[in-house]
Motif scaffolding. Structure first.
Motif, PDB file in Angstrom:
ATOM      1  N   SER A  58      56.195 -36.785  36.150  1.00 10.21           N
ATOM      2  CA  SER A  58      56.934 -37.818  35.432  1.00 10.21           C
ATOM      3  C   SER A  58      56.100 -39.085  35.364  1.00 10.21           C
ATOM      4  N   PRO A  59      55.606 -39.455  34.170  1.00 13.11           N
ATOM      5  CA  PRO A  59      54.823 -40.692  34.050  1.00 13.11           C
ATOM      6  C   PRO A  59      55.600 -41.923  34.517  1.00 13.11           C
ATOM      7  N   MET A  60      56.941 -41.902  34.385  1.00 16.58           N
ATOM      8  CA  MET A  60      57.784 -43.024  34.823  1.00 16.58           C
ATOM      9  C   MET A  60      58.503 -42.666  36.119  1.00 16.58           C
ATOM     10  N   HIS A  61      57.761 -42.127  37.098  1.00 14.27           N
ATOM     11  CA  HIS A  61      58.354 -41.640  38.336  1.00 14.27           C
ATOM     12  C   HIS A  61      58.958 -42.773  39.177  1.00 14.27           C
ATOM     13  N   ASP A  62      59.873 -42.395  40.035  1.00 16.44           N
ATOM     14  CA  ASP A  62      60.491 -43.302  40.996  1.00 16.44           C
ATOM     15  C   ASP A  62      59.422 -43.762  41.989  1.00 16.44           C
ATOM     16  N   ALA A  63      59.176 -45.068  42.055  1.00 19.08           N
ATOM     17  CA  ALA A  63      58.115 -45.600  42.905  1.00 19.08           C
ATOM     18  C   ALA A  63      58.364 -45.295  44.382  1.00 19.08           C
ATOM     19  N   ARG A  64      59.621 -45.172  44.781  1.00 15.26           N
ATOM     20  CA  ARG A  64      59.930 -44.873  46.183  1.00 15.26           C
ATOM     21  C   ARG A  64      59.527 -43.441  46.536  1.00 15.26           C
ATOM     22  N   GLU A  65      59.779 -42.519  45.620  1.00 15.14           N
ATOM     23  CA  GLU A  65      59.382 -41.129  45.869  1.00 15.14           C
ATOM     24  C   GLU A  65      57.864 -40.972  45.759  1.00 15.14           C
ATOM     25  N   TYR A  66      57.254 -41.741  44.843  1.00 19.97           N
ATOM     26  CA  TYR A  66      55.789 -41.765  44.743  1.00 19.97           C
ATOM     27  C   TYR A  66      55.181 -42.130  46.096  1.00 19.97           C
ATOM     28  N   ASP A  67      55.695 -43.169  46.732  1.00 21.70           N
ATOM     29  CA  ASP A  67      55.181 -43.573  48.039  1.00 21.70           C
ATOM     30  C   ASP A  67      55.387 -42.491  49.089  1.00 21.70           C
ATOM     31  N   ALA A  68      56.537 -41.827  49.033  1.00 22.67           N
ATOM     32  CA  ALA A  68      56.800 -40.751  49.994  1.00 22.67           C
ATOM     33  C   ALA A  68      55.774 -39.633  49.874  1.00 22.67           C
ATOM     34  N   VAL A  69      55.323 -39.397  48.643  1.00 23.64           N
ATOM     35  CA  VAL A  69      54.335 -38.336  48.403  1.00 23.64           C
ATOM     36  C   VAL A  69      52.935 -38.773  48.813  1.00 23.64           C
ATOM     37  N   LEU A 102      55.388 -50.547  61.197  1.00 21.69           N
ATOM     38  CA  LEU A 102      54.651 -51.529  60.416  1.00 21.69           C
ATOM     39  C   LEU A 102      55.566 -51.911  59.250  1.00 21.69           C
ATOM     40  N   ARG A 103      56.144 -53.105  59.325  1.00 25.39           N
ATOM     41  CA  ARG A 103      57.148 -53.534  58.357  1.00 25.39           C
ATOM     42  C   ARG A 103      56.493 -54.160  57.126  1.00 25.39           C
ATOM     43  N   THR A 104      57.025 -53.805  55.950  1.00 28.11           N
ATOM     44  CA  THR A 104      56.510 -54.355  54.687  1.00 28.11           C
ATOM     45  C   THR A 104      57.676 -54.844  53.827  1.00 28.11           C
ATOM     46  N   ASP A 105      57.326 -55.458  52.700  1.00 33.60           N
ATOM     47  CA  ASP A 105      58.349 -55.764  51.704  1.00 33.60           C
ATOM     48  C   ASP A 105      58.659 -54.499  50.913  1.00 33.60           C
ATOM     49  N   THR A 106      59.428 -54.619  49.850  1.00 33.76           N
ATOM     50  CA  THR A 106      59.875 -53.437  49.101  1.00 33.76           C
ATOM     51  C   THR A 106      59.096 -53.206  47.818  1.00 33.76           C
ATOM     52  N   ALA A 107      57.909 -53.806  47.687  1.00 35.13           N
ATOM     53  CA  ALA A 107      57.092 -53.624  46.479  1.00 35.13           C
ATOM     54  C   ALA A 107      56.352 -52.284  46.582  1.00 35.13           C
ATOM     55  N   HIS A 108      57.042 -51.219  46.258  1.00 35.29           N
ATOM     56  CA  HIS A 108      56.480 -49.873  46.423  1.00 35.29           C
ATOM     57  C   HIS A 108      55.205 -49.703  45.590  1.00 35.29           C
ATOM     58  N   GLY A 109      54.204 -49.101  46.231  1.00 33.07           N
ATOM     59  CA  GLY A 109      52.915 -48.892  45.584  1.00 33.07           C
ATOM     60  C   GLY A 109      51.939 -50.021  45.805  1.00 33.07           C
ATOM     61  N   LYS A 110      52.437 -51.209  46.167  1.00 33.23           N
ATOM     62  CA  LYS A 110      51.570 -52.355  46.436  1.00 33.23           C
ATOM     63  C   LYS A 110      52.249 -53.299  47.439  1.00 33.23           C
ATOM     64  N   GLU A 117      55.124 -54.401  64.980  1.00 36.93           N
ATOM     65  CA  GLU A 117      55.619 -54.438  66.353  1.00 36.93           C
ATOM     66  C   GLU A 117      54.670 -53.601  67.216  1.00 36.93           C
ATOM     67  N   GLY A 118      53.689 -54.275  67.805  1.00 32.94           N
ATOM     68  CA  GLY A 118      52.615 -53.552  68.483  1.00 32.94           C
ATOM     69  C   GLY A 118      52.796 -53.350  69.969  1.00 32.94           C
ATOM     70  N   LEU A 139      56.860 -49.421  56.374  1.00 34.06           N
ATOM     71  CA  LEU A 139      58.288 -49.161  56.287  1.00 34.06           C
ATOM     72  C   LEU A 139      58.974 -50.398  55.733  1.00 34.06           C
ATOM     73  N   ALA A 140      59.727 -50.242  54.637  1.00 29.11           N
ATOM     74  CA  ALA A 140      60.441 -51.365  54.025  1.00 29.11           C
ATOM     75  C   ALA A 140      61.738 -51.635  54.780  1.00 29.11           C
ATOM     76  N   VAL A 141      62.396 -52.733  54.431  1.00 31.62           N
ATOM     77  CA  VAL A 141      63.619 -53.128  55.133  1.00 31.62           C
ATOM     78  C   VAL A 141      64.746 -52.118  54.936  1.00 31.62           C
ATOM     79  N   ASP A 142      64.675 -51.330  53.847  1.00 31.85           N
ATOM     80  CA  ASP A 142      65.693 -50.301  53.616  1.00 31.85           C
ATOM     81  C   ASP A 142      65.305 -48.962  54.227  1.00 31.85           C
ATOM     82  N   ASN A 143      64.269 -48.997  55.105  1.00 34.05           N
ATOM     83  CA  ASN A 143      63.786 -47.808  55.819  1.00 34.05           C
ATOM     84  C   ASN A 143      63.176 -46.750  54.902  1.00 34.05           C
ATOM     85  N   ARG A 144      62.694 -47.172  53.733  1.00 35.76           N
ATOM     86  CA  ARG A 144      61.927 -46.276  52.880  1.00 35.76           C
ATOM     87  C   ARG A 144      60.439 -46.473  53.153  1.00 35.76           C
ATOM     88  N   ILE A 145      59.677 -45.373  53.064  1.00 33.40           N
ATOM     89  CA  ILE A 145      58.229 -45.442  53.233  1.00 33.40           C
ATOM     90  C   ILE A 145      57.620 -46.224  52.073  1.00 33.40           C
TER      91      ILE A 145
END
Length: 410
Positions: A58-69, A102-110, A117-118, A139-145
């Motif tokens: 899917s050229p317009m794939h879900d960015a959250r699933e893209y990150d999971a892959v 390792l906590r990040t924002d929700t900008a999937h792919g970037k 927390e080390g 890991l984003a705040v919504d617990n998505r990779i």
């Protein structure tokens, strides 16, 4: 005893033999009494394959699933390296970004790193366990990779070194340090023993591909000492190995110019006969921004007839989006025509010594003139001068400038 973060890129872990080689390097650091964390990229070519699969489905794939892959490439490498270390008798455990966390924002792919927390890693490293960390992911705040974008493993390593209060972050690549320019173009290029954060940041931003820009920026902000060295030179490591990226104050003798960089990934756009009135520039660059097109070098020429020509550069890959954005503006701002030229290159000279030396730009322009190389666009900063030239003259320009600034090895 030192606490060290070691980072290995995709070519360094491209197959099982290279993973075993990495394990032996880590084993040596442990044998010296050091506490070690290792950050790894995916095996060479794996991430590209994962990206292709997502795009083909899917050229317009879900960015959250893209990150999971695409995050799975680093997961495989970290597990394999932990196994290789255990086989050598080294206590080791693999860690994924979400396990640290390792906590990040929700900008999937970037995504951008917000916090690491080390505490648990430090406790285990003090007990003698090597932490093998999958780079490029968090890991984003919504617990998505999430993934950090291309070159994100460098950023992971530097951020981890800051969180662990490491003495040094060693980045192992396929080159043995930072050179005054590309040795493939100038065989007499010299390896630098030390380079300032600001110089490395400028060089990374204008084409040098040794370190990723975000990782250098993070190292500078967090005062992380970074060493660049080769994973393919199996020689004893001492103070002369690789290149240290450090604070400017650590460099006693500052060269006027430390390096020459180039990029062939540029395209030039000229918008001609633009009405010369307030708000026009905002309209043009606002439209490009909406298309996520980054603009670099900009020059504006005022004509006697009350119009202006605007010339600027964009990434070559962004040229189609820039073309679309500007085409949509034509009736709105009534410009004459748009010209584009993808056959250009940006060549830059960088050095903290520019702050205290006059004539750096003059030397550059004279050296290029002597080779009959025409300059199309010029941009400067406090420690950098960049010019845009025809792509066919790239190598000639780099060699001429390297000699003109006295950087050729004797």
């Amino acid at each position: 005893m030192a606490r060290i973060v070691m980072k290995f890129g995709g070519t360094s872990v491209a197959d099982l033999d290279r993973i075993r080689n990495v394990a032996r390097r880590v084993q040596r650091e442990v044998a010296h009494g050091n506490q070690v964390a290792v950050v790894v990229s995916a095996m060479s070519g794996v991430t590209n394959q994962l990206v292709r699969w997502c795009t083909e489905l899917s050229p317009m794939h879900d960015a959250r699933e893209y990150d999971a892959v695409v995050a799975t490439g680093e997961q495989v490498t970290s597990g394999l390296l932990a196994i290789a270390l255990q086989d050598l008798g080294v206590e080791a455990r693999s860690w994924q970004g979400w396990q640290i966390p390792l906590r990040t924002d929700t900008a999937h792919g970037k995504a951008r790193i917000q916090n690491i927390e080390g505490g648990e890693l430090i406790r285990r490293m003090r007990a003698g366990q090597v932490a093998v960390v999958a780079g490029f992911q968090g890991l984003a705040v919504d617990n998505r990779i999430t993934t950090l974008g291309r070159g994100g493993s460098d950023t992971s390593a530097v951020a981890l070194a800051a969180a662990l209060k490491a003495d040094r972050c060693d980045i192992y690549t396929d080159v043995d340090g930072v050179y005054t320019t590309d040795p493939r173009i100038v065989p007499r290029a010299k390896k630098l023993a030390k380079i300032a954060y600001e110089e490395m940041l400028e060089l990374a931003s204008v084409g040098t591909k040794v370190l990723q820009t975000r990782s250098v920026e993070l190292a500078m902000n967090e005062s992380v000492r970074v060493r660049v060295l080769s994973s393919f030179q199996d020689t004893p490591i001492d103070e002369n190995t690789g290149t240290l990226v450090v604070d400017e104050d650590e460099i006693v003798e500052k060269e006027t110019v430390s390096g020459i960089a180039y990029s062939r990934d540029e395209a030039k756009i000229t918008v001609r006969r633009v009405p010369d009135r307030p708000g026009i520039a905002a309209s043009i660059f606002g439209a490009l921004s909406e298309q996520n097109v980054n603009v670099d070098m900009i020059v504006q020429n005022i004509s006697a007839d009350g119009t202006t020509d605007m010339t600027f550069t964009v990434g070559k890959a962004d040229l189609p989006r820039a073309r679309t954005a500007l085409a949509g503006l034509r009736t709105l701002i009534n410009y004459g025509e748009m010209l584009e030229d993808p056959d250009v290159a940006k060549v830059s000279v960088v050095g903290v010594g520019m702050r205290s030396h006059a004539g750096v730009a003059s030397t550059m322009f004279s050296a290029l003139a002597d080779k009959a190389i025409n300059i199309q666009v010029i941009s400067t900063s406090e420690i950098k001068v960049s010019v845009l030239i025809a792509a066919e003259y790239t190598e000639l320009a780099v060699r001429a400038l390297h000699t003109a600034y006295g950087l050729d090895a004797v």
